[in-house]
Motif scaffolding. Sequence first.
Motif: not given
Lengths: 239, 407
Positions: A141-142, A151, A107, A101-103, A145
């Motif tokens: 961005h999450k 990531r 994070n 839920k965090l961008s 995305e």
Amino acid sequence: MSKVMIQIENLKKYYSQGSIQVKALDGVSLRVQEGEFVSIMGSSGSGKSTMMNVLGCLDKPTDGIFFLDGIDVAKLKDTGLAEIRNKKIGFVFQTFNLLPKLSAIENVELPMAYSGVPIKERHKRASEALKRVGLSERMKHKPNELSGGQRQRVAIARALVNEPSILLADEPTGNLDSKSTFEIIDIFQKLNDEGATIVMVTHEPDVAQYTKRIVTFKDGKAISDEIVKNRIIAEEEMK
Amino acid sequence: MSIFENIKSAFKNVFSNKMRTFLTTLGIIIGIAAVIAITSVGNGSQAQITEQFDSLGVGRITVSLRSNSPRNMVSADALTYQDYEKLREIDGIKSISPVYSGNNASVKLLNPKETNNASITGVTPDYENIMSPTMLYGRYINDSDVEAKSKVAVINDTTAEKVFGYCNQSIIGEKISIKTWQGSFKYTVIGISENSDAKTESLYENEYPEKMIVPISSAFRLFNRKTISNIVLVAEDADNSESLCSAITNKLSEIHKNSDKYTAESAAEQMDAMNEVTGTVTMLISGVAAISLIVGGIGVMNIMLVTVTERTREIGIRKSIGAKNKDIMLQFVVEAVILTGIGGILGVLFGWIFGILAGNLMGVSSVVSINSIIMAVMISTAIGIVFGVYPARKAALLDPIEALRYE
Ligand SMILES: Nc1ncnc2c1ncn2[C@@H]1O[C@H](COP(=O)(O)OP(=O)(O)OP(=O)(O)O)[C@@H](O)[C@H]1O
Ligand SMILES: [Mg+2]
């Protein structure tokens, strides 16, 4: 002599499953000095992850000695361990483990929130960390995305942001394609050049060739420990 | 992580699932709404009762036969005009008046307009001091009216409107025809007072009889009676009313040679009794509200346990990057408190609206006090803490590696 970052001696981790006892770690001894880049190899089930979790203070060993940056970790309680995880260790997981839920930047800011860094400084340091892993463009961005490689770079930025004594990575490229793998290894090598101490688990012998030292596990024991002679530099490979 | 950041992220989580939040907090909403609605209507009616009794004078005492049945009214125990004259001699009485209530169905007002039943009250001039009505036109009954058994009446503005169709100075001196089983009598209007119960009566438009006040002696003639319904008086010192009451009942027992047949009640006592009734009702509904709040709290606890399970991985991730047990604990307690707090706020809003609606139906104004809002907020916060601690503790004590492995 440089500083000893990790010192474990005769480390054991037993799991009891009903009547049978699984010896996930069966007396491992290892020393890692400041500035090293160690890869841990071994077949599946040989105890690599178990050791990383113990090193990361996520799991407690059944027995043995464990000093991290001079601190006797075995003596610490929950709160002390949380502080070590927060300030001394940067952990990179195979499955990234970002909060969905965090961008990206949120994070990366999270470890600093738990160490009480003022909000303004958190933001500054998080964007710097993201810049270091080449993600300045994707800060808002999450995770869903972002690509797997991106990531993992967010996760590395998060692991770095509190300037830990040691970076632990359990198969960080396990879920990535070869291009992303190169990028991640490149980041690790650069961080290592800047002085970071890194311990990384990998399945792939090729990947291990980018590190400086390879420790091999079998049945919960470290069976070999050798220096990488002709280390490959990822940046040169990518050209 | 500061409490402010915790609150911010708790809001984010709570609002990301609005339906679930609403359903979870329903118990709290109902509980708080009930408390607010009841206290607001309660406060309103309490204020109204107090106001009514104030306007009557708190020191007012009503003396009557304990069981005021028609049979008793003609027995030897019945209060008489002579009783009134004797009671007048007791010290400490400021004003005293006998009252004859001809609340009888066979009393009718005929002219000038045929209207419904009348309520005729026979009194002495002191009654004005006791009831302190606001006179709009004309005068009240005086001593010579009583002495001469004059056929005069004081009516109120509502009666004037209904009987004459208007209410002004020109009604003074007009005649009203009263019909009882004795025959028809023409009474002259000498005064018009303001109807103090207009608000309550307007609700039941035609059910109230027209009110008329006549000299007590004239009332005796109208109804051919010698007994009176009760005696009202005002003590010189309101604090003395208790001893005055016992002096009165003792004296009456002495006159009638009986015991424990009469009551003398002050308005203050009646108000206490009334407050006790509203108090009991308030307690009862508060009990229901309390149960609803507890059930609501359990609902919140239940959903928080589900939340903790759903977010086991998140807890593991947070712990892996350095969240302490107390950080996780705080995060989930804050979330529970935000949940119940939202319930509390919605409860206050709904309660406020219900209070106004119920107040309108019951003819009382509802008053939402700041105190009851503060109380509601405190209660809902407390519920959040009490019922949030267990799930939060469960989250806080999760083993980091187990939590990370959770699928
Ligand atoms: N929570 C647990 N309970 C019981 N046994 C466990 C648990 N975690 C690990 N083990 C066992 O410990 C041994 C070592 O597991 P570990 O995850 O460390 O292996 P690994 O070397 O990381 O393997 P892989 O390369 O597949 O990731 C395995 O036999 C595993 O089944
Ligand atoms: Mg593993």
